[in-house]
Design a protein around this motif. Sequence first.
Motif, PDB file in Angstrom:
ATOM      1  N   LEU A 168      24.657 -22.517  15.055  1.00  0.00           N
ATOM      2  CA  LEU A 168      24.817 -23.965  15.120  1.00  0.00           C
ATOM      3  C   LEU A 168      25.121 -24.380  16.556  1.00  0.00           C
ATOM      4  N   PRO A 169      24.825 -25.624  16.935  1.00  0.00           N
ATOM      5  CA  PRO A 169      24.987 -26.046  18.332  1.00  0.00           C
ATOM      6  C   PRO A 169      26.379 -25.833  18.906  1.00  0.00           C
ATOM      7  N   LEU A 170      27.443 -26.076  18.134  1.00  0.00           N
ATOM      8  CA  LEU A 170      28.785 -25.960  18.700  1.00  0.00           C
ATOM      9  C   LEU A 170      29.105 -24.552  19.170  1.00  0.00           C
ATOM     10  N   GLU A 171      28.399 -23.555  18.634  1.00  0.00           N
ATOM     11  CA  GLU A 171      28.629 -22.185  19.082  1.00  0.00           C
ATOM     12  C   GLU A 171      28.201 -21.978  20.527  1.00  0.00           C
ATOM     13  N   LYS A 172      27.330 -22.844  21.024  1.00  0.00           N
ATOM     14  CA  LYS A 172      26.849 -22.741  22.402  1.00  0.00           C
ATOM     15  C   LYS A 172      27.734 -23.514  23.381  1.00  0.00           C
ATOM     16  N   HIS A 173      28.635 -24.340  22.862  1.00  0.00           N
ATOM     17  CA  HIS A 173      29.426 -25.205  23.731  1.00  0.00           C
ATOM     18  C   HIS A 173      30.896 -24.813  23.823  1.00  0.00           C
ATOM     19  N   CYS A 174      31.449 -24.219  22.763  1.00  0.00           N
ATOM     20  CA  CYS A 174      32.884 -23.954  22.709  1.00  0.00           C
ATOM     21  C   CYS A 174      33.172 -22.470  22.525  1.00  0.00           C
ATOM     22  N   ARG A 175      34.356 -22.070  23.003  1.00  0.00           N
ATOM     23  CA  ARG A 175      34.853 -20.732  22.703  1.00  0.00           C
ATOM     24  C   ARG A 175      35.599 -20.823  21.379  1.00  0.00           C
ATOM     25  N   LEU A 176      35.088 -20.133  20.373  1.00  0.00           N
ATOM     26  CA  LEU A 176      35.620 -20.246  19.022  1.00  0.00           C
ATOM     27  C   LEU A 176      36.531 -19.066  18.711  1.00  0.00           C
ATOM     28  N   SER A 177      37.745 -19.373  18.287  1.00  0.00           N
ATOM     29  CA  SER A 177      38.699 -18.329  17.913  1.00  0.00           C
ATOM     30  C   SER A 177      38.602 -17.995  16.433  1.00  0.00           C
ATOM     31  N   ASN A 178      38.205 -18.951  15.656  1.00  0.00           N
ATOM     32  CA  ASN A 178      38.038 -18.777  14.202  1.00  0.00           C
ATOM     33  C   ASN A 178      36.724 -19.437  13.848  1.00  0.00           C
ATOM     34  N   GLY A 179      35.658 -18.780  14.247  1.00  0.00           N
ATOM     35  CA  GLY A 179      34.380 -19.443  14.355  1.00  0.00           C
ATOM     36  C   GLY A 179      33.594 -19.633  13.082  1.00  0.00           C
ATOM     37  N   VAL A 180      32.297 -19.850  13.257  1.00  0.00           N
ATOM     38  CA  VAL A 180      31.386 -20.069  12.139  1.00  0.00           C
ATOM     39  C   VAL A 180      31.368 -18.826  11.255  1.00  0.00           C
ATOM     40  N   ILE A 181      31.488 -19.020   9.966  1.00  0.00           N
ATOM     41  CA  ILE A 181      31.497 -17.909   9.014  1.00  0.00           C
ATOM     42  C   ILE A 181      30.061 -17.393   8.861  1.00  0.00           C
ATOM     43  N   LYS A 182      29.758 -16.292   9.536  1.00  0.00           N
ATOM     44  CA  LYS A 182      28.381 -15.812   9.588  1.00  0.00           C
ATOM     45  C   LYS A 182      27.847 -15.423   8.211  1.00  0.00           C
ATOM     46  N   SER A 183      28.716 -14.879   7.367  1.00  0.00           N
ATOM     47  CA  SER A 183      28.261 -14.486   6.034  1.00  0.00           C
ATOM     48  C   SER A 183      27.877 -15.689   5.185  1.00  0.00           C
ATOM     49  N   ASP A 184      28.340 -16.863   5.594  1.00  0.00           N
ATOM     50  CA  ASP A 184      28.054 -18.089   4.851  1.00  0.00           C
ATOM     51  C   ASP A 184      27.276 -19.086   5.708  1.00  0.00           C
ATOM     52  N   LEU A 185      26.673 -18.587   6.792  1.00  0.00           N
ATOM     53  CA  LEU A 185      25.976 -19.474   7.727  1.00  0.00           C
ATOM     54  C   LEU A 185      24.858 -20.247   7.046  1.00  0.00           C
ATOM     55  N   HIS A 186      24.136 -19.603   6.134  1.00  0.00           N
ATOM     56  CA  HIS A 186      23.011 -20.258   5.471  1.00  0.00           C
ATOM     57  C   HIS A 186      23.466 -21.381   4.546  1.00  0.00           C
ATOM     58  N   ARG A 187      24.771 -21.454   4.285  1.00  0.00           N
ATOM     59  CA  ARG A 187      25.331 -22.535   3.470  1.00  0.00           C
ATOM     60  C   ARG A 187      26.189 -23.470   4.325  1.00  0.00           C
ATOM     61  N   SER A 188      25.844 -23.586   5.594  1.00  0.00           N
ATOM     62  CA  SER A 188      26.620 -24.407   6.523  1.00  0.00           C
ATOM     63  C   SER A 188      25.706 -25.359   7.283  1.00  0.00           C
ATOM     64  N   VAL A 189      26.291 -26.466   7.746  1.00  0.00           N
ATOM     65  CA  VAL A 189      25.583 -27.426   8.590  1.00  0.00           C
ATOM     66  C   VAL A 189      26.549 -27.927   9.660  1.00  0.00           C
ATOM     67  N   GLU A 190      25.990 -28.480  10.705  1.00  0.00           N
ATOM     68  CA  GLU A 190      26.815 -29.157  11.711  1.00  0.00           C
ATOM     69  C   GLU A 190      26.543 -30.659  11.653  1.00  0.00           C
ATOM     70  N   VAL A 191      27.593 -31.449  11.488  1.00  0.00           N
ATOM     71  CA  VAL A 191      27.483 -32.906  11.476  1.00  0.00           C
ATOM     72  C   VAL A 191      27.342 -33.384  12.907  1.00  0.00           C
ATOM     73  N   SER A 192      26.356 -34.225  13.157  1.00  0.00           N
ATOM     74  CA  SER A 192      26.016 -34.572  14.531  1.00  0.00           C
ATOM     75  C   SER A 192      25.452 -35.989  14.610  1.00  0.00           C
ATOM     76  N   ARG A 193      25.529 -36.571  15.813  1.00  0.00           N
ATOM     77  CA  ARG A 193      24.961 -37.892  16.109  1.00  0.00           C
ATOM     78  C   ARG A 193      25.432 -38.962  15.109  1.00  0.00           C
ATOM     79  N   LEU A 194      26.697 -38.929  14.789  1.00  0.00           N
ATOM     80  CA  LEU A 194      27.291 -39.938  13.919  1.00  0.00           C
ATOM     81  C   LEU A 194      27.542 -41.195  14.737  1.00  0.00           C
ATOM     82  N   CYS A 195      26.912 -42.314  14.352  1.00  0.00           N
ATOM     83  CA  CYS A 195      27.083 -43.531  15.142  1.00  0.00           C
ATOM     84  C   CYS A 195      26.849 -44.787  14.304  1.00  0.00           C
TER      85      CYS A 195
END
Length: 239
Positions: free
Chosen positions: A80-107
Amino acid sequence: MMFDDYFDVYLADNDESKQIHYNIRYQVYCEEMGFEKISNGGQLEMDDWDKHAVHFIVKNKLTGHFVGAMRLILPELGYLPLEKHCRLSNGVIKSDLHRSVEVSRLCVIKEVRRRSNDGGPPTGLTEKHSVHDDVDYLCNERHLNRSIIWGMFRAASLYCAENRIHNWYFLTTKMLYRLITKENFRMDQIGDSCELNGERFPYRIHMAEILQNPIWNQGFQLHYKCYSAKDKVVLKQCA
């Protein structure tokens, strides 16, 4: 104010509706905030993530104006895009990545926010041009800006429930974090802040937190609609 009485949320499922989505983003992110470059023509704000995203738009039923937009970025590239921008200490759950989305461009467009009594819009935006007189009935309604955001959240949560998506990720401001958690949505910070058009923080929220929130009993009962079906006699839900 009952959101369902005044607004419809559409899944932007064809070229016409996606153009509307991109134009709303252009008004906010290019013309107003200056986060993205103003184009010489087209007045559309797009990026490479759009081809991996699901897009939503909000329409004022009385004026016919489209007033808000949001997208859900799918992990079709394996991240997901945020993985390219931030250092994650408790990051995206890779085993559940296919059931995840990133909310973006909310305006939400400025014409609506200027008639809201919200002291600080979550995106930190300011005023722009005038609006049609037909929306004068909204002048004294508190939290209009927030109501439109919740309407988009509701539509996106229904989409995610239908598609077995479990986790939402955000890269956003503390102001939006405070607005969301004020309505008892629990958001977990999963890493350090980063600089991306201002200071942004990475968060995760579980779908159960969204779907079970009692806010949906306050005028958010309708399903989102397919934009491609809007001109048919009966508007049907997306398959």
